[in-house]
Motif scaffolding. Structure first.
Motif, PDB file in Angstrom:
ATOM      1  N   LYS A 143      39.057  31.544  23.246  1.00 56.17           N
ATOM      2  CA  LYS A 143      38.083  31.431  22.155  1.00 56.17           C
ATOM      3  C   LYS A 143      38.717  31.493  20.770  1.00 56.17           C
ATOM      4  O   LYS A 143      38.302  30.752  19.872  1.00 56.17           O
ATOM      5  CB  LYS A 143      37.015  32.516  22.294  1.00 56.17           C
ATOM      6  CG  LYS A 143      36.173  32.364  23.556  1.00 56.17           C
ATOM      7  CD  LYS A 143      35.057  33.401  23.619  1.00 56.17           C
ATOM      8  CE  LYS A 143      34.199  33.202  24.857  1.00 56.17           C
ATOM      9  NZ  LYS A 143      33.094  34.193  24.935  1.00 56.17           N
ATOM     10  N   LYS A 200      36.499  25.312  18.861  1.00 57.97           N
ATOM     11  CA  LYS A 200      35.148  24.791  18.854  1.00 57.97           C
ATOM     12  C   LYS A 200      34.627  24.720  20.278  1.00 57.97           C
ATOM     13  O   LYS A 200      35.355  24.381  21.210  1.00 57.97           O
ATOM     14  CB  LYS A 200      35.115  23.390  18.231  1.00 57.97           C
ATOM     15  CG  LYS A 200      35.308  23.380  16.725  1.00 57.97           C
ATOM     16  CD  LYS A 200      35.143  21.957  16.201  1.00 57.97           C
ATOM     17  CE  LYS A 200      35.299  21.930  14.684  1.00 57.97           C
ATOM     18  NZ  LYS A 200      35.166  20.539  14.149  1.00 57.97           N
ATOM     19  N   GLU A 201      33.378  25.047  20.470  1.00 55.87           N
ATOM     20  CA  GLU A 201      32.780  24.975  21.796  1.00 55.87           C
ATOM     21  C   GLU A 201      32.475  23.529  22.161  1.00 55.87           C
ATOM     22  O   GLU A 201      32.135  22.716  21.317  1.00 55.87           O
ATOM     23  CB  GLU A 201      31.483  25.802  21.840  1.00 55.87           C
ATOM     24  CG  GLU A 201      31.712  27.298  21.613  1.00 55.87           C
ATOM     25  CD  GLU A 201      30.433  28.092  21.722  1.00 55.87           C
ATOM     26  OE1 GLU A 201      29.393  27.463  22.051  1.00 55.87           O
ATOM     27  OE2 GLU A 201      30.471  29.295  21.471  1.00 55.87           O
TER      28      GLU A 201
END
Length: 202
Positions: A143, A200-201
């Motif tokens: 993350k 970024k997701e």
């Protein structure tokens, strides 16, 4: 025997001298409790750490773990430090989640978030080593990661410490993770830079 980086012995000697002077305290790490907690808050700002796996590189006395506990957060913690005496000084409940190691050469565990606080302050660690450590760390982060350093805007220069040009750190941060969101806080306090890099997701 675990391989060691070229600066490992110099870094260990520096902190052992501070341990001899200050004992196993926050001062031995070059902080006060107040500015250390302020630094942690800036490094972690905006992260959802609920049940996150947190990797603390250059963990010292694992003060970050105790800071997170004080916030009432459920989390998983793994600390690594080059100086055995720091690891030995940690309370047993946290010490079991920490290990002695050289983060430039050892196999790093995967994590959600990695924090490197104070790791790049000594002149013994070169810019090339900084880049190598951050590249190795970013590869293990699902993350995000956060680190701090001193910049050439610092009002005073202390022998034995390293100061980075802000533009060089910006370039490095943007190259570390593709399609990442980079957040920086400069001059808190003056001449100190906080860098947070988030994937970024999607």
């Amino acid at each position: 025997m675990m391989p060691t980086s070229t600066c490992a012995n110099e870094v260990r000697a520096y902190y052992r001298a501070r341990l001899d002077r200050y004992g196993p305290s926050v001062e031995a790490l070059g902080w006060t409790t107040e500015n250390q907690h302020r630094r942690f808050a800036l490094l972690l700002d905006g992260w959802d750490l609920q049940h996150a796996e947190v990797l603390d590189l250059g963990c010292g006395r694992a003060d970050l773990a105790f800071f997170l506990i004080s916030q009432g957060l459920p989390f998983s913690y793994h600390g690594i430090d080059l100086v055995p005496e720091f690891i030995q000084s940690i309370a047993p409940a946290i010490r079991s989640s920490c290990e002695v190691g050289d983060i430039e050469t050892m196999l790093l565990p995967e994590c959600d978030y990695a924090i490197l606080s104070g790791v790049f302050n000594l002149a013994a660690t070169t810019p090339e080593q900084m880049q190598a450590i951050l590249c190795r760390t970013s590869a293990m982060c699902r993350k995000g990661l956060a680190f701090d350093c001193l910049t050439t805007w610092h009002p005073t220069r202390v022998e034995g410490q390293r100061y980075y040009a802000v533009e060089d750190i910006v370039k490095l941060a943007l190259e570390l993770m593709p399609s990442a969101v980079v957040r920086m806080v400069h001059h808190d306090p003056l001449g100190n830079l906080i860098v947070q890099i988030n994937r970024k997701e999607g």
